[in-house]
Design a protein around this motif. Structure first.
Motif, short mmCIF file in Angstrom:
data_model
loop_
_atom_site.label_atom_id
_atom_site.label_comp_id
_atom_site.label_asym_id
_atom_site.label_seq_id
_atom_site.Cartn_x
_atom_site.Cartn_y
_atom_site.Cartn_z
N ALA A 42 -29.71 46.72 61.39
CA ALA A 42 -29.46 46.43 62.27
C ALA A 42 -27.92 47.14 62.91
CB ALA A 42 -29.13 44.74 62.75
N THR A 43 -27.19 47.40 62.14
CA THR A 43 -25.64 47.75 62.39
C THR A 43 -25.80 49.28 61.58
OG1 THR A 43 -24.67 46.93 60.75
CG2 THR A 43 -24.80 45.64 62.49
N TRP A 44 -24.69 50.08 62.24
CA TRP A 44 -24.11 51.13 61.70
C TRP A 44 -25.28 52.29 62.34
CZ3 TRP A 44 -19.86 52.62 58.96
CH2 TRP A 44 -19.03 51.47 58.73
N ASP A 73 -20.91 46.91 63.70
CA ASP A 73 -20.97 46.17 62.73
C ASP A 73 -19.96 45.20 63.42
OD1 ASP A 73 -19.37 44.66 60.73
OD2 ASP A 73 -20.39 45.99 59.26
N ALA A 74 -19.91 43.64 63.47
CA ALA A 74 -19.12 42.90 63.89
C ALA A 74 -17.66 43.07 63.60
CB ALA A 74 -19.14 41.19 63.62
N GLY A 82 -19.85 53.77 70.97
CA GLY A 82 -20.38 53.54 72.35
C GLY A 82 -21.44 52.36 72.44
N SER A 83 -21.61 51.91 71.27
CA SER A 83 -22.84 50.57 71.43
C SER A 83 -21.96 49.26 71.20
CB SER A 83 -23.61 50.83 70.21
OG SER A 83 -24.44 52.08 70.38
N PRO A 84 -22.74 48.24 71.78
CA PRO A 84 -21.88 47.16 71.60
C PRO A 84 -22.19 46.52 70.10
CG PRO A 84 -24.18 46.75 72.60
CD PRO A 84 -23.78 48.41 72.41
N ARG A 85 -21.29 45.60 69.71
CA ARG A 85 -21.46 44.86 68.35
C ARG A 85 -22.80 44.27 68.41
NH1 ARG A 85 -16.58 41.23 66.45
NH2 ARG A 85 -17.04 40.44 68.45
N LEU A 86 -23.51 43.87 67.39
CA LEU A 86 -24.80 43.55 67.26
C LEU A 86 -24.60 41.87 67.81
CD1 LEU A 86 -27.76 43.13 66.23
CD2 LEU A 86 -26.65 42.25 63.97
N ILE A 87 -23.49 41.22 67.45
CA ILE A 87 -23.58 39.69 67.98
C ILE A 87 -23.15 39.60 69.38
CG2 ILE A 87 -23.08 38.99 65.69
CD1 ILE A 87 -20.09 39.14 66.43
N GLU A 88 -22.77 40.88 70.01
CA GLU A 88 -22.68 40.85 71.60
C GLU A 88 -23.77 41.48 72.45
OE1 GLU A 88 -17.71 40.58 71.05
OE2 GLU A 88 -18.74 42.53 71.32
N GLY A 121 -22.37 34.42 54.60
CA GLY A 121 -22.38 33.67 55.94
C GLY A 121 -21.84 34.81 57.00
N HIS A 122 -21.93 35.92 56.49
CA HIS A 122 -21.59 37.11 57.63
C HIS A 122 -22.01 36.81 58.87
CE1 HIS A 122 -20.50 40.90 59.47
NE2 HIS A 122 -19.81 41.01 58.40
N PRO A 123 -21.41 36.86 60.11
CA PRO A 123 -21.95 36.65 61.51
C PRO A 123 -23.14 37.82 61.73
CG PRO A 123 -19.63 37.32 61.67
CD PRO A 123 -19.77 36.96 60.21
N ASP A 124 -23.03 38.78 61.25
CA ASP A 124 -24.10 39.87 61.46
C ASP A 124 -25.17 39.41 60.77
OD1 ASP A 124 -22.70 41.64 63.05
OD2 ASP A 124 -22.03 42.75 61.69
N HIS A 125 -25.30 38.99 59.48
CA HIS A 125 -26.39 38.33 58.97
C HIS A 125 -27.01 37.20 59.58
CE1 HIS A 125 -24.57 39.72 54.60
NE2 HIS A 125 -24.56 40.70 55.46
#
Length: 260
Positions: A42-44, A73-74, A82-88, A121-125
């Motif tokens: 999902a990230t990177w 990555d959060a 240039g990309s948003p954080r996954l959680i946003e 419990g990482h927020p990205d997970h």
């Protein structure tokens, strides 16, 4: 190992290295049995060091080329400039990107984080769990995301997790003072002994060299004696969810493999 054909499998995890740590054994096992396997991260992004390390890890596991959703990555904004954080990111957009990968690859099984986001419990997970759960359901519905391709419904969604009974083995991995998110043992529907593929799994973990160098989970594992690493990595646990159940899941003790 069952004599039944081994189902195709797509793993969806938040960060490069999650696929190796949490499902590396199952990915290697399915590949060795002739099944198609793939990993969505999902990230990177591919042009980062961690993207290159992911390419090497997937080569070791036989899981093809990286498939990356391209979010940041959060905790590391430079992971996807240039990309948003996954959680946003807009949820509908994130789900749609993953639906595209599911419909292109057409897996029988999808694997992702549990609702806790695993032991850390990482927020990205946690958010990857939400996105994947929605995408697995949406992928089979023809009127959702029609631009993403023909509908495809995976048979099962498996959540990579750890039972309460694994706490003793995990205690050496988690830093002091950190909470560990585990689930009741009776929730586990598949307990997979991946020791025959442990060498391959460990090599894939070590391919994430930046995480080894900075002392994240791969680095802490590298500092343990082999016997301790084996105790931590040689078993993988999963909770099965059926996105479109057509038959009851048999009761009884946990399975020793992932089935479609």
């Amino acid at each position: 190992m069952s004599s039944r054909p081994v189902p195709s499998l797509m793993a969806v995890f938040a960060h490069p290295d999650d696929e190796s740590l949490f499902a590396g054994g199952v990915l290697a096992r399915h590949t060795a049995a002739g099944a198609r396997t793939a990993v969505v991260t999902a990230t990177w992004t591919p042009d980062t060091r961690r993207g290159a390390e992911l390419t090497e890890a997937l080569r070791i596991l036989g899981a093809g080329e990286p498939r990356m959703l391209g979010y940041a990555d959060a905790k590391v904004p430079q992971s996807a400039l240039g990309s948003p954080r996954l959680i946003e990111a807009p949820l509908d957009e994130s789900v749609g990107r993953l639906v595209t990968h599911i419909r292109q690859f057409r897996p029988e099984i999808v694997v992702t984080h549990d609702a806790y986001g695993g032991i850390t419990g990482h927020p990205d997970h946690v958010h990857t769990h939400r996105v994947t759960t929605l995408a697995v359901q949406a992928a089979g519905l023809e009127r959702l995301y029609p631009q993403a391709g023909a509908p495809w419904q995976p048979s099962a969604l498996y959540l990579a997790t750890h039972p309460h009974s694994a706490l003793d083995a995990l205690s050496e991995l988690i830093r002091a003072g950190k909470a560990m998110n585990t689930v009741p043992d009776e929730w586990i529907t598949a307990t997979v002994d991946v020791s025959p593929w442990l060498k391959q799994k460990w090599a894939a973990v070590l391919a994430h060299r930046s995480e080894v160098e900075r002392g994240a989970a791969p680095g802490r594992l590298a500092g343990f004696p082999a016997a301790v690493r084996e105790r931590i990595l040689a078993t993988e646990w999963y909770i099965r969810h059926d996105p479109a159940p057509s038959r009851p899941v048999s009761s009884g003790p946990p399975r020793t493999e992932l089935t479609a």
